[in-house]
Design an enzyme around this catalytic site. Structure first.
Site, PDB file in Angstrom:
ATOM      1  CG  PHE A 151      -1.917   1.097   1.113  1.00 47.73           C
ATOM      2  CD1 PHE A 151      -3.177   0.904   0.324  1.00 47.73           C
ATOM      3  CD2 PHE A 151      -1.778   2.129   1.983  1.00 47.73           C
ATOM      4  CE1 PHE A 151      -3.934   1.974   0.281  1.00 47.73           C
ATOM      5  CE2 PHE A 151      -2.887   3.176   1.848  1.00 47.73           C
ATOM      6  CZ  PHE A 151      -3.878   3.250   1.136  1.00 47.73           C
ATOM      7  CG  ASP A 201       0.846  -2.732   6.524  1.00 47.22           C
ATOM      8  OD1 ASP A 201      -0.393  -3.227   7.221  1.00 47.22           O
ATOM      9  OD2 ASP A 201       0.923  -1.538   6.122  1.00 47.22           O
ATOM     10  CE1 TYR A 250      -9.434   2.323   7.489  1.00 49.65           C
ATOM     11  CE2 TYR A 250      -8.091   3.430   9.261  1.00 49.65           C
ATOM     12  CZ  TYR A 250      -8.161   3.045   7.823  1.00 49.65           C
ATOM     13  OH  TYR A 250      -7.201   3.594   7.227  1.00 49.65           O
ATOM     14  CE  LYS A 251      -6.946  -1.127   5.798  1.00 50.92           C
ATOM     15  NZ  LYS A 251      -7.794  -0.296   4.702  1.00 50.92           N
ATOM     16  NE  ARG A 283      -9.555  -3.521  -1.768  1.00 47.03           N
ATOM     17  CZ  ARG A 283      -8.924  -2.798  -0.599  1.00 47.03           C
ATOM     18  NH1 ARG A 283      -7.613  -3.111  -0.538  1.00 47.03           N
ATOM     19  NH2 ARG A 283      -9.700  -1.893  -0.088  1.00 47.03           N
TER      20      ARG A 283
END
Lengths: 411, 411
Positions: A126, A198, A223-224, A370
């Protein structure tokens, strides 16, 4: 009932003990396949957010720091997340954003390996991971090398003692490919380097095994899959044996051994508290804490089993429905995170057409559809329905409609 | 009615147009003199927090980034705060904590003044400012000098072109003394250096005049006078003419010119957006935005007039009641922030005794009774009542009780 529908019903029955749908508030008519970007709202999160605002802040006011133990929240929530990522107590704290935590981790790691010149990361991380690594390296006078994860072990061996840190993601944010955390960690340790992981796309969806896998440092997102709410603070893991050497470049007062002593000298806490900086956003932090109760009574292995069953069924359904888009995600369970990504030249419009049908996924440049499968609140029936919607979008070429091709600013 | 009570009533009538008490939810029986540490809950903040959780997050889910413009919130809220601190649009963004923003500001400032070796700050700054400045200087190879604010102009002149940055607070967090922002800024500019102002104890309570005063950089807190809620994110100001040179060491993806382009190269936004890093805690950020509506229809000059009237009356009442504790806060209006601090050898116990009477202030090491006067929700009647309680605590030596002397972890 179609074959797929009965298969879904059978799997939902088989996995009923891990179904936490009733703990969440998913809007009617929505199949939410974006929990890997923003996890859904849970009942507990909503109730706690209201309590934090009205009672703790509104009535306790400043006294809430003691009466509601706001002060201890970053470590308390950190330990709860630790239990989901294989970290024993006292090694995880919730604070800041992932980007900021990665900066701390990279600088602190380099200070634990003085004299070593190089940091490695994946060019397809990312982007913030690459930017932050480059920024930190510039400040430190180190070299950042961009090496794809599959090639990293060989490059690590070549670099040998010039390698300070390998900073990699456990799961690729676009393809959903899961990498081998223990193997890459061993490769780095073999040359005396450190590894920072990560976990943004793995925490809460699969076992991570930080302690067992030998990880030195890790960061991840609240928050995922953890469903802590938009912009919930991030977490940082510092392996116990590194705590004493963890030299936080963002030496804020909340990481001090005696924060109310108001000394001019920074004396870091002996514990993971030293990774704290300023005051955490408590509405967001305590809402995250509440969201984590959705995991109560579940082992992360059970969550993983459900996740693999969901993504596996989705791939199976695509095959059965004749959807022949290239899979960006590995079919092998051991190499798959909790998402399925497909390639399509009009991926953006495909995602918009799905959203119009109530199937919310997301688009990632350049050609990725995705779809994330947050295991706690999705059913196998959802998965089959989503596959059928996708088949219909493709069959009807719905992605060719102007309304779906028009780009909005944020996707 | 006592003389003081009639004086309060007259002043409350005189200042009735700036009374925003009804916009806040102050618990019954509480006189809240800690709004300089954690501002009180407003009706708008509570309503917005509930809406962000239930409707935006819960129903819009990922679409809220567009539908509720989450993406634009850091700049949108930044501009609103900008209007309270004398900054024109496009120079303030809300992101991270004050400590993290100060780190960015110090590193970025040093990069705008290459070849200069020294950073100045006040040894009596809130400690995080000193720690962060020292941390940043270590990374940059610069020297941090601790020089009290009154002595700073002379030292700045001595240092001349070796000075990169003077980082000072507009209002001292313990004594409430207000410093001369334009004068210190001019002194730094006279030697070609930059100034970064910490506005934690001034923003929202008085005019700051960043643009007019020539400030280069500033940071400040969202949860003190601005009443954004516990741990509300901080703000950072970058003067328009410095934006192009502002090189953020925390180069996160949300500061990128094209954050969804997912490029491996960091190309910072041309605007104040480049000071963003990762995803902001939206529950906290949007609650702060709502809290700021308490300022709608008020000029910051009117707020300041009310603030000075409140603190002035408090000092007057102490005098009238024969409270003879040494004032740590200047009596002169122009040198006083929005708090009154008194010295007492048992300051901690005095504060606890006041809290038991419903007057909530705080203690600061070593001997400070710190009472903040948040102008929007305090009345002159509150002020007189608080002074009477303090007089009674002292008169009755209530601070000698064991229950008030016993220290809890967080004060």
């Amino acid at each position: 009932m179609t074959d797929l529908a009965s298969r879904a019903a059978a799997l939902d029955a088989e996995h009923s003990s891990t179904d936490r749908r009733s703990a969440f508030r998913i809007p009617d008519g929505v199949i939410y396949l974006d929990g890997n970007s923003l996890g859904a709202l849970s009942v507990a999160a909503a109730e706690t957010a209201a309590d934090v605002v009205s009672r703790q802040w509104g009535e306790q006011l400043i006294r809430a720091w003691n009466e509601s133990d706001w002060w201890g929240a970053p470590e308390r929530v950190g330990d709860r997340i630790g239990s989901l990522v294989g970290a024993g107590p006292g090694q995880v704290v919730v604070t800041d954003s992932t980007s900021v935590n990665l900066f701390k981790a990279i600088v602190a790691a380099s200070r634990m390996r003085p004299g070593r010149s190089t940091v490695l990361t994946d060019p397809d991380s990312f982007p913030t991971d690459v930017y932050i690594a480059r920024s930190a390296c510039e400040l430190l006078g180190l070299t950042l090398e961009l090496v794809p994860t599959p090639e990293a072990p060989a490059r690590i061996a070549e670099l040998g003692e010039s390698l300070a840190l390998a900073a990699y993601s456990q799961v690729d944010y676009r393809t959903g490919e899961q990498w081998d955390l223990p193997a890459l960690t061993r490769a780095a340790h073999d040359v005396g380097a450190l590894v920072c992981w990560d976990l943004c796309h793995s925490a809460g969806a699969m076992p991570v095994g930080l302690d067992e896998g030998g990880a030195d440092l890790a960061v991840g997102c609240g928050y995922k899959y953890l469903s802590g709410g938009p912009g919930a603070p991030s977490f940082i893991y510092v392996r116990r044996e590194h705590l004493a050497a963890f030299d936080n470049p963002l030496a804020g007062w909340q990481g001090h051994a005696d924060p109310f002593g108001m000394s001019t000298d920074y004396d870091p806490a002996a514990t993971i508290t030293r990774a704290r900086v300023g005051t955490a956003p408590l509405l967001s932090l305590l809402t995250l804490e509440a969201a984590l109760t959705a995991y109560d009574g579940l082992s992360i292995e059970e969550v993983r089993a459900r996740s693999l069953s969901l993504t596996g069924l989705f791939i199976e359904a695509l095959d059965a429905l004749g959807v022949d888009l290239p899979l960006a995600t590995p079919r092998e369970d051991a190499r798959r995170g909790s998402q399925v990504s497909l390639r399509h030249p009009e991926a953006y419009a495909v995602v918009q057409a799905l959203i119009a049908r109530g199937v919310i996924g997301d688009f990632r440049e350049a050609d990725i559809v995705r779809l994330g499968f947050s295991p706690l609140y999705l059913s196998h029936a959802d998965v089959v329905a989503a596959a059928e919607h996708l088949a219909a979008v493709l069959e009807g070429r719905e992605y060719e409609r102007d309304e779906f091709r028009a780009r909005s600013t944020v996707t």
